[in-house]
Design a protein around this motif. Structure first.
Motif, short mmCIF file in Angstrom:
data_model
loop_
_atom_site.label_atom_id
_atom_site.label_comp_id
_atom_site.label_asym_id
_atom_site.label_seq_id
_atom_site.Cartn_x
_atom_site.Cartn_y
_atom_site.Cartn_z
N THR A 180 -38.40 7.16 -19.56
CA THR A 180 -39.03 8.47 -19.73
C THR A 180 -38.84 8.98 -21.16
N ALA A 181 -37.62 8.85 -21.68
CA ALA A 181 -37.34 9.30 -23.05
C ALA A 181 -38.22 8.55 -24.04
N ILE A 182 -38.38 7.25 -23.85
CA ILE A 182 -39.23 6.45 -24.73
C ILE A 182 -40.69 6.88 -24.61
N ALA A 183 -41.13 7.10 -23.38
CA ALA A 183 -42.53 7.45 -23.13
C ALA A 183 -42.92 8.80 -23.73
N THR A 184 -41.96 9.69 -23.96
CA THR A 184 -42.30 10.97 -24.57
C THR A 184 -42.81 10.79 -25.99
N GLY A 185 -42.39 9.70 -26.65
CA GLY A 185 -42.77 9.49 -28.04
C GLY A 185 -41.99 10.36 -29.00
N VAL A 186 -41.04 11.12 -28.49
CA VAL A 186 -40.28 12.06 -29.31
C VAL A 186 -39.02 11.43 -29.88
N PHE A 187 -38.47 10.45 -29.18
CA PHE A 187 -37.16 9.92 -29.54
C PHE A 187 -37.26 8.46 -29.96
N PRO A 188 -36.57 8.07 -31.04
CA PRO A 188 -36.55 6.66 -31.43
C PRO A 188 -35.75 5.84 -30.42
N ILE A 189 -36.27 4.69 -30.04
CA ILE A 189 -35.65 3.85 -29.03
C ILE A 189 -34.21 3.50 -29.41
N MET A 235 -31.33 9.29 -31.01
CA MET A 235 -30.96 10.24 -30.00
C MET A 235 -32.18 10.42 -29.10
N PRO A 236 -32.06 10.72 -27.88
CA PRO A 236 -31.00 11.50 -27.27
C PRO A 236 -29.84 10.64 -26.79
N HIS A 237 -28.71 11.33 -26.67
CA HIS A 237 -27.58 10.76 -25.95
C HIS A 237 -27.55 11.49 -24.62
N PHE A 238 -27.73 10.74 -23.54
CA PHE A 238 -27.66 11.30 -22.20
C PHE A 238 -26.24 11.09 -21.67
N LYS A 285 -28.10 15.29 -25.71
CA LYS A 285 -27.82 15.75 -27.07
C LYS A 285 -28.85 15.11 -27.98
N VAL A 286 -29.57 15.94 -28.72
CA VAL A 286 -30.64 15.43 -29.59
C VAL A 286 -30.41 15.90 -31.02
N GLY A 287 -30.95 15.12 -31.95
CA GLY A 287 -30.89 15.50 -33.35
C GLY A 287 -31.77 16.72 -33.62
N SER A 288 -31.47 17.41 -34.68
CA SER A 288 -32.20 18.62 -35.01
C SER A 288 -33.52 18.31 -35.72
N GLY A 289 -34.37 19.32 -35.77
CA GLY A 289 -35.58 19.21 -36.58
C GLY A 289 -36.89 19.17 -35.82
N ARG A 290 -36.86 19.09 -34.50
CA ARG A 290 -38.11 19.06 -33.74
C ARG A 290 -38.48 20.48 -33.32
N GLU A 291 -39.76 20.70 -33.18
CA GLU A 291 -40.25 22.01 -32.75
C GLU A 291 -39.78 22.28 -31.32
N ILE A 318 -27.91 19.90 -8.92
CA ILE A 318 -28.42 19.09 -10.02
C ILE A 318 -28.62 19.99 -11.23
N GLY A 319 -28.06 19.61 -12.35
CA GLY A 319 -28.22 20.39 -13.57
C GLY A 319 -28.65 19.50 -14.73
N PHE A 320 -29.29 20.13 -15.69
CA PHE A 320 -29.73 19.43 -16.91
C PHE A 320 -29.74 20.42 -18.05
N GLU A 321 -29.22 20.00 -19.19
CA GLU A 321 -29.24 20.82 -20.40
C GLU A 321 -29.55 19.93 -21.59
N LEU A 322 -30.48 20.35 -22.40
CA LEU A 322 -30.78 19.67 -23.65
C LEU A 322 -30.20 20.52 -24.76
N THR A 323 -29.36 19.91 -25.60
CA THR A 323 -28.78 20.64 -26.71
C THR A 323 -29.15 19.94 -28.01
N GLU A 324 -29.43 20.75 -29.01
CA GLU A 324 -29.78 20.24 -30.33
C GLU A 324 -28.52 20.29 -31.20
N LEU A 325 -28.20 19.15 -31.79
CA LEU A 325 -26.99 19.06 -32.60
C LEU A 325 -27.19 19.73 -33.96
N HIS A 326 -26.11 20.19 -34.52
CA HIS A 326 -26.15 20.86 -35.81
C HIS A 326 -26.69 19.90 -36.88
#
Length: 133
Positions: free
Chosen positions: A28-37, A1-4, A67-73, A103-111
């Motif tokens: 950009t998502a890859i460059a953050t280092g937060v999300f697995p490719i 994840m993320p799913h955009f 939509k991102v997986g849970s568990g990150r700060e 233009i809108g953007f929302e990041l949601t963390e999945l259960h």
């Protein structure tokens, strides 16, 4: 994840370069280092039926949900979301400068327990990386 998931008004068909926008978002998502490719998915949903503000047909919208997986700060997600939104708005700026646009953007963390996935792309990428090494 993320799913955009990008929703956009159909009156933007001739203005959006969706492949270039998606390439920039994924990079950009890859460059953050937060999300697995292997978990990144990016897709567009063209909205044929919509009404924006007072109904002027020249009004446009683009809304991105991540939509991102849970568990990150929270601060880690906020920093990643800031970078994604910066890229998103930069890519849309030429259209924004000449069209009426929301233009809108929302990041949601999945259960953490009610989100199901099966993905073997991670293994493919790991094997590919090993064969290059």
């Amino acid at each position: 994840m993320p799913h955009f998931i990008m929703e956009y008004s159909a009156n933007l068909d001739d203005d959006l370069d969706i492949p270039a926008l998606f390439e920039a978002l994924n990079e950009t998502a890859i460059a953050t280092g937060v999300f697995p490719i292997g978990g990144i998915r990016t897709r567009a949903v063209r909205c044929e039926h919509y009404r924006i503000a007072e109904g002027d047909p020249d009004n446009t919208f683009v809304h991105l949900t991540a939509k991102v997986g849970s568990g990150r700060e929270p601060e880690v997600l906020k920093a990643a979301a800031d970078k994604v939104f910066e890229t998103f708005t930069q890519q849309l700026q030429p259209v924004f400068d000449r069209r009426y646009m929301s233009i809108g953007f929302e990041l949601t963390e999945l259960h953490p327990t009610l989100n199901y996935r099966q993905n073997n792309i991670h293994q493919k990428l790991a094997a590919k990386k090993e064969s290059v090494s």
